[in-house]
Each structure stands twice: as structure tokens, then as C-alpha cells.
Write a protein that holds these residues in place. Sequence first.
Motif, PDB file in Angstrom:
ATOM      1  N   GLU A  13       0.815  -1.213   0.000  1.00 33.21           N
ATOM      2  CA  GLU A  13       0.000   0.000   0.000  1.00 33.21           C
ATOM      3  C   GLU A  13       0.850   1.265   0.000  1.00 33.21           C
ATOM      4  OE1 GLU A  13      -4.083  -1.545   2.181  1.00 33.21           O
ATOM      5  OE2 GLU A  13      -2.468  -0.746   3.428  1.00 33.21           O
ATOM      6  N   ALA A  42      -2.252   2.874  -3.823  1.00 29.98           N
ATOM      7  CA  ALA A  42      -1.982   1.844  -2.816  1.00 29.98           C
ATOM      8  C   ALA A  42      -2.298   0.489  -3.436  1.00 29.98           C
ATOM      9  CB  ALA A  42      -2.829   2.084  -1.573  1.00 29.98           C
ATOM     10  N   LYS A  67      -3.291  -3.177  -3.939  1.00 28.62           N
ATOM     11  CA  LYS A  67      -4.089  -4.169  -3.224  1.00 28.62           C
ATOM     12  C   LYS A  67      -3.846  -5.575  -3.745  1.00 28.62           C
ATOM     13  CE  LYS A  67      -6.330  -0.982  -0.852  1.00 28.62           C
ATOM     14  NZ  LYS A  67      -6.196  -0.847   0.606  1.00 28.62           N
ATOM     15  N   GLY A 108      -5.214  -1.509  -7.466  1.00 30.04           N
ATOM     16  CA  GLY A 108      -5.104  -0.864  -6.157  1.00 30.04           C
ATOM     17  C   GLY A 108      -6.211   0.125  -5.898  1.00 30.04           C
ATOM     18  N   SER A 109      -5.817   1.285  -5.410  1.00 34.07           N
ATOM     19  CA  SER A 109      -6.779   2.231  -4.843  1.00 34.07           C
ATOM     20  C   SER A 109      -7.436   3.145  -5.873  1.00 34.07           C
ATOM     21  CB  SER A 109      -6.081   3.089  -3.773  1.00 34.07           C
ATOM     22  OG  SER A 109      -4.931   3.725  -4.306  1.00 34.07           O
TER      23      SER A 109
END
Length: 752
Positions: free
Chosen positions: A173, A222, A224, A240-241
Motif C-alpha cells: 500500500e 496503494a 491491493k 489498487g486504490s
Amino acid sequence: MDAAEKLRWRFCDGSVTDLLDARSLHGPPDITKKMQFHSSLVQRLALEKEIEGHEGCVNAIAWNSNGSLLISGSDDSRVNIWSYDNQELLHEIDTGHSANVFCTKFVPETSDEVVVSGAGDAQVRVFNLSRLSGVRPREISMEPAALYQCHSRRVKKLAVEVGNPNVVWSASEDGTLRQHDLRECSSCPRAGSANQECRNVLLDLRCGAKKSLADLPRQPLAFKSCDISSVRPHQLLVGGSDAFARLYDRRMLPPLSSCQTARKPPPCIQMFCPLHLAETRKSNLHLTHVAFSPDGKEVLLSYSGEHVYLFDVDPDNMSSVRYTADDVRDQLCLPPFHKEPATKKSRRNNFPAKATSRNSSRVDTVKKLMQFAIKSLESGTNLMHGIEACCEILEAMESDIDDSFIYDCLCTRAGLYLKRRWKNDVYMAIRDCNRARNIDFTSFQAHLFMAEALLQLGRLKEACEYAEAARSLVPSNSVSAKQVENIKERLAAAEHEKNKKDQGNTNNDARHGRLRSLSDLLFRADVSGSSSQEGREDSDYDDDMELDFDTSVSGDESRDSDPGAVPGSLSLRLHRREDEPNEQSVENRSIESTSNGDSAYEPEVAIDMKQRYVAHCNVGTDIKQASFLGERGDFIASGSDDGRWFIWEKRTGRLIKMLAGDGAVVNCIQSHPHDCAVATSGIDNTIKLWTPDAEATCMVAGPEIDVLSAIENNQKKLSRNRELFLPFEYLERFRMHEFAEGSLHPLECAQT
């Protein structure tokens, strides 16, 4: 309904008896793969054993290459190794991690002697079991063979390459994906150390996320999840984010670097995102899992607060729709027929198109499915099964029908979506209307349903244009004209309600200011009762204020970049949604500005989905997986927040199995490499092993429950989740203190 139910259980993989006969007569090379997860076996999956041995949530499970061993990682910071033959615990490794273990793997080509783990303490640890002398004990406490501390945030996913025993990749992250060569070093300094110079950063996306396809990448991504293709190991998939999964060719990436200076994000070779999610600008929309198909030709994405989507990887595949940011609105809303170019012509044909005996049999099946779908639309009942009938026609039998029948099926499915109104059904209806208009661009039904869809989205002006276009296509005294008038009346009521609400908001803003409390930021008003708001999607009605936040989590407190930050607190910043941050500060490192290349920035191209899988709920955890089942990957499985896991037929998106797999949430699903067996885990301290042991085929494995009710409850949870500004994960982790109107008080950290 009995006949329709019988039709639903016919699958494209044929009879298992035919496959066995073919094996004895011809012996095709892939017969074993076809048999592994044949539909007749999938329908019989049942719980064989609940395996005990952990003392916390089981966050990660993985098989070794031949399926003889299963490895698991847990909140108890232990890694366990299990025997598949008798499901007994062979080894219990005390990893030494100081936080939850989120990922663990066997390192290939090491005789299953080397295992690796990643955890919430931002560390990657490698253990070599061959270093144990004599008889190996069940409980193992040993120093790691390698310890990597260069990440500064939680390590959420590990990846290994088939046939490569020397390299492990870790995604964190902190926005970096690192490549650890086990031959070069066995340890590295802790992140933030003065002497840290780990040159193992393969992918640096600390300034690589974006809120929409049109945006420049300016936000930290971040990680994931990540995956390496087993067929093309140079291909690396990350998520990710934000809403976009990115595919990289490792051969084209820059040389490994340190994290001292963050580089401009390298270009990816493919980007994947459903078209209707590409411009949502929702700060809480993110991926929880990405995965390659066994043949490497497809990728599967699981979204938090969303559904599971399938995409094509092959850029030459004609089924892959590519789009840019400029295409999004046009693709979601083509102009009505009277605004189309005059050169567009209908290309509808007569039905049937063929007359072979085999085709006649399949066409008869198609007609029965279509009759059931039309009946479902007219009665407003069995909408899910009606949609599945249309999907079966369009995905599995399209080669046996002509454009006229395809057109009718598309219009029927669009109407069913608009009546069912599960999350994003309205966008699926728009897709079908656009496809129908490609066959007959003066279609009354497609224009009528487009007007209804745009009304549900709150796009009243465009809805009115489509209603007027539909009105001009039918006689004034017909039943169809009355349908148009009904929509126009609802449009007028919606416009009146919208004007009334806007006037009320203006008065309230003048008296009280734009926002008065933190609860105003976290929750939106419930407007489901308003006719103008009914069914509309949040992407078109996001408030123009947004909350940026950062939080320290368990194991991260000592790594906070702000020395004055309070552990367990939230950092809040309010700005207008169109505002972009002017500065980027990542881990107190200098960053090469991306603004120098803004003028040369080329709009990115994304690949649209080709199938959607609906039934589960994914809002409560950010490690929820969606997986291909078997060596052929003909079925898709996903965990859910209701303690169940679901299985769909990959090609049609048809739900075929719902299984009770956890007391709270199912997160992990891993199918056995060669047998028809699936391991699952979640919030419970146990691992469940599923095999085709049921005496008969059944839709449900576990306590008897109405399937439709369970799915509808999940859809309600997904819809409620869109009212939250902060991800559900963080709201679960914090308890609110009482605070005065208009003030912001710190939030106290609660145990997960």
C-alpha cells in the motif's frame, strides 16, 4: 417455471458421459482439464471438511504446484502448511511478523521447502524449511532466511513466477511493487532508515493513481493485488486504490531503482476498467483483487462496492472494446435516431437464418428461453432468471440466430435490467440499447428504454430527447404512444422535483453554509423516496465537495511521515471535487514532477468489460478475491460479505451455485490445480475444503435459503455503500466520538 428451471441447468460443456466416452475413443489432450470442473461436478460441490489450526482470520491460502500441499496465513501471524490427502496440519511456522499476515506463497522449484509471507508490518519474510535438521517439528520457530523491510506500508500481495525459484515480487500500500532476488541479499534496512538504498523497486506508482480516465496520474496508488501470467511471465497485472487495473510488460519497465526518488509512472501496455466506472471520480472506488485466467488471455477484476468483471487481454480480439475519456459519455449515450448521420441504415434480416437440423434444435431452445424472458418482463417476476435466459441466448447461442432475434433479445434484456434495478443494471441496459440500435437505429423499443434509463440516471434533458424520438416512431393513438406519454409525465415530475430540491438547497446553503459536520461529509441524505432521484446512479450526482483522508493503521504508526500525527487518527482535508492537489509529498522523498510532461500527455486508452458477475457483496474487506476455477477457468468464483461464496458460468455470467462458507465474510477462494476441489477462508479461524460430494445437483450448499432474497440483500448493501465518502474498511476500524456541530474531532482507533 419448471420448464425454465430445467433449461437453466443445461451447460455448454455438454454431458459428462459424452466426455468419458470421448476419452476412451479418441483421448483428446484436454479431456482431463474439461473434466476437472465440469458443470455436473460444480453443481455438486459441498463442504467436505472444516480445517482447524489458526487462531485468527485466515487472510491468505495457496496451493503448491502439484496440489499436495496448502499454505495459509492468518491474523495470528502464523503460516501453516497442510496436507491435501488427509487435511492434517504438517507445519505451523511462527513467522515473527508483528501484524496480520495478508499473503503467503510456496516459492516454485524449491521442492516446497521455501515459503514467503507478507504482512501488515510492511515486511516480507522468506523461510527455508530445508535448514531444519532431523525430523521437522510441527511447530516451527526459526529465523527467516531473508527479511525485507523496505516497504513502508502493509504488504497486501505476493507474486511468484512459474519455474523461477530465485525471485519474489511484493505489492504494498506504499505504492511500490518490489522485486526481491533471493540470490542477491537476505535482508535490507527498515523503511525510512538513513542508510536505506534498496534498489528493488520494479514499479513505482506513488504518484500513479487517477480518479478518472481523463485525469493525469497525481494520486498515490496503494497496491491491493498483483498477478503474473503463468503463460506469459513477462506480463504483470496490478490493481489498487483506483478503478483501473494496469498490465505491464516487465521487459519494458525501467531498471530497478530505490525509493529515494519517485519517478514518473511508466506507461502500461493495457488498462482495464468497465466503461461506466471510468469517469465516476469516486474516491472510495478501488480494486481488491486482480487475476489472470489460466490461459493468460483474460483478466478478472473484483471491485470494492462493485461487481466482478471479465476482460480480454489480447489487443487483437474484436470483442474487446477500447475507449478514451472522450468516448465515455458518447458510448453511454448515443444520440437519438433523428440526430444520427443520414448514412446509417438498418441491417435487420429475416428469421430464421439457417435450416440445419442441429440449428433447428438449438433455435427451438432459444425460442423457449426467449418466451420465458418476455413473460418475466411482462409480469415483472423472475427478473434474474429472465436476464439469465437472455444471456444464454446472446453468449452461448448467438451463432445460431440472426440479427432480428438478437435485436429482440437485447431489447428484452434491457427492459429486464431496468425493472430489476440492481446496482449498475441501468448501464447494462444502456449497453443493450446501443447494441440494438446498431442493428436497427430507428428502433422504438431501444429509444423507449434509453429514455427510461436516462431518467433513472437523472439525466433528464437527454431522456426527454429520447422520449420525443420514440414518440415520433409510433402512431399517436397506439399503446406504444401511451408508454411514451407515461415516461414524459414522469420526466416532468422529476424536473419539478429537481427544481424544488435545488431551490431548497440554495436556501439551506445560504443559511447554514455548505457543510456543517463530519457526518455531513460521511453520509449523504437518503433520497430514495423522491421520484426524481429514483434509481439514479451516484456518478452523475456526486456532491461537489470531497474529503481527502489518511490514516495510520496497525503496524504503521512508527512509519508515519508526519512526526506530529496522532496514532490512530485521521488526517482530513476538504476541497472541491474539481480541485487537484498542487503538491505531492510521498514518504518525505523528492518527486520528479509530472507537470513537465503535462503538455505532451496523451489520453490513455482503456479496455471495456466483456462480462459482469452479480450476486455477491464486496464492501467490508479489501482482500476479497475473485478467482478462475480449474485449469480451463470456465467458472468464476467470488467471496462475499454475507458469509457465502458464489460460482458463475464464465461465458454467460449465469449464477450456478451459492455456498455458505463463513460465519461472517468469505475472502479467499483457491481451486485445486488438478482436482475438482476448492479451498476457501475468511473471518473464521478455519479453512473450508469443498468437493463434489453432494448426492444431487443443487443451487445452494449450506443452510436452505431463498437464493434471490440473499442476492437482493447483497445488492442493497452495495447500494447503501455508495452513500459513504470513506471506504467501509476505515469506517469499520474507527469509532466516532461525540462532537459539536461543525467541529471535527479525532477518531479513536478500534480493533479490527
